[in-house]
Design an enzyme around this catalytic site. Sequence first.
Site, PDB file in Angstrom:
ATOM      1  N   LYS A   1       9.647  -3.515 -12.978  1.00 17.14           N
ATOM      2  CA  LYS A   1       8.660  -3.709 -11.906  1.00 17.14           C
ATOM      3  C   LYS A   1       8.591  -2.400 -11.135  1.00 17.14           C
ATOM      4  CE  LYS A   1       8.497  -8.588 -11.408  1.00 17.14           C
ATOM      5  NZ  LYS A   1       9.383  -9.328 -10.511  1.00 17.14           N
TER       6      LYS A   1
ATOM      7  N   HIS B   1       7.555  -0.709  -5.274  1.00 17.59           N
ATOM      8  CA  HIS B   1       6.356  -0.742  -4.430  1.00 17.59           C
ATOM      9  C   HIS B   1       6.721  -0.822  -2.954  1.00 17.59           C
ATOM     10  CE1 HIS B   1       6.526  -5.126  -3.761  1.00 17.59           C
ATOM     11  NE2 HIS B   1       7.013  -5.164  -4.987  1.00 17.59           N
TER      12      HIS B   1
ATOM     13  N   HIS C   1       9.461  -2.846  -1.229  1.00 19.06           N
ATOM     14  CA  HIS C   1      10.894  -2.512  -1.279  1.00 19.06           C
ATOM     15  C   HIS C   1      11.317  -1.554  -0.177  1.00 19.06           C
ATOM     16  CE1 HIS C   1      10.167  -3.579  -5.600  1.00 19.06           C
ATOM     17  NE2 HIS C   1      11.170  -4.373  -5.286  1.00 19.06           N
TER      18      HIS C   1
END
Length: 555
Positions: A113, A116, A119
Amino acid sequence: MTDYKSKIYEAAKAVLPELEKGDVAPADAFCDYCVPCFKFAKVYRKSPMVIAQEAAAKLKVDGMTVEALNGYLNFTIAREAVVADVFSSKPGEYKPLSDKTVCIDYSSVNIAKPFHIGHLMTTVIGGALYKMYRALGAYVVGINHLGDFGTQFGGLISAFRRWGSDEKLKERGLDELLELYVRYNKEAENDEEIAKEARAWSNKIESGDPYAVGLFERFKSITLEQAKKVYDRLNIEFDSYLGESFYVDKVAPVEDKLKAKNLLKISDGAEIVELENSEESGEKMPPALIRRSDGASLYIARDLAAAYYRHENYGFDKCLYVVASHQALHFKQLFKVLDLLGEPWAKDMVHVSYGMVSVEGMALSTRHGNVLFLNDVLNAAVEKALTIIEERNPALNDKATVAESVGVGAVVFDALYDGRLKDKNFSLQDALNFDGETGPYVQYTYARCKSVLAKAGKSGGKFDNKELTDDAAYEVAKLIADFDDVVYNAAVKYEPSFVSRRLVKICQAFNRFYNADRIMCGGSLQSARLALTSRVAETLKYGLSLILLDAPERM
Ligand code: ARG
């Protein structure tokens, strides 16, 4: 740093034996500390006014004046004493936690993932707490509890085999993985076949099939490579990258403990721990799901295993989990299960939660590919910082490096400026305002101190602390004298914003001092003002490092 509270408490207790430490309260408009005398009225059968007056007459505290006013004992610290505190130790020498061990679980990214904007908070709050605890002397273990286990990785392998290729993966890295993941999710919605295939791959990863594991390891290293680039920019460090997959085979011993305590129940073939009747507050908690009927362990089961692992290997005094507030129930359940298991250290586990982040109104989600990469946000901030720096200081050397520190710092500082529980709407414009309550403002003030000191040339001449007791200098001194205390409180309350807010206050006071008191005034007064400027610079640099920011010498 003098512990004024204890000093006052000890002196006042001699004349008011019923005094408790909590009765000594910090500053209001009239004084620095006060003791309200109302609660003694019953004991001494006198009015609080009289009690305060009599006590004030008898009390003598070094470096402080004591006055009675309306039933309060007011303590005012002598300005010189505060100034003396500023010079009695260097920022960061205070080590009250040197016998403590703290585990901090933060950032904890998910494999395949993207890193982005969602986080950002866990990464910078956890990263700042890491620096603070370490600065206070604690032994700190920074843990990136990787999300590297789950059926979605079977899906990814399936997607890679159907639509991906080695070349594309090499070339596009995480972008390719993300695209595959999004496509897998979309197609699996209507295609039972793909979902089945994905489950088969996920079983192969679990059973150690070399091809499946090899592919998954590749996905993992691609993800980590990307994340580490971001960590470098943010001055973030970790001591452990043990992720969920590491704990899969450590769930069974936890199940044994649960069975031994008769806590494991079977419900529809799944293993659960009932929690609803054990919550003292009467609040109902759904059961903790340990293992599904198909034999797969669940998130909380792996977290239980991880908690035991951390306790056994690190013997922590505190184990922090810096995770968004939407996982509040998960952590309540986790801590409760440990409590039911009779682990006394269950009380040392803390969910350090935080609010939601949005960027100028944009929604953020990975499932649909509509994401804002943290790296892109940082790049945009750096680009903007460069434009501002070019305007303000075209002659500056090494503008690109300074812009990186300022741009990234602006984003981090903004994330750490409000209390962590507050939802945030991030605006690049505001974060980069050099005159606002921002990272660039603090960095700029630091650079201003450094330039004053550089222009002055030599410093270190003798002076009298009295020379820094005028209002402007004293305001600065006061904010620096107890900076170590601010750091301590920020750490133990898990609130890096205490530090960022104090830094802004120091800068505001310093800039008032800089405008009000001419620094290069000659004689011992000049030495005093330079010494204060130098302490401001040291404090700002130290404080910035605690909240992950660089301190460029010139801006
Ligand atoms: N990887 C998880 C997520 O992104 C966060 C893990 C937090 N740490 C933990 N020990 N559960 O939601």
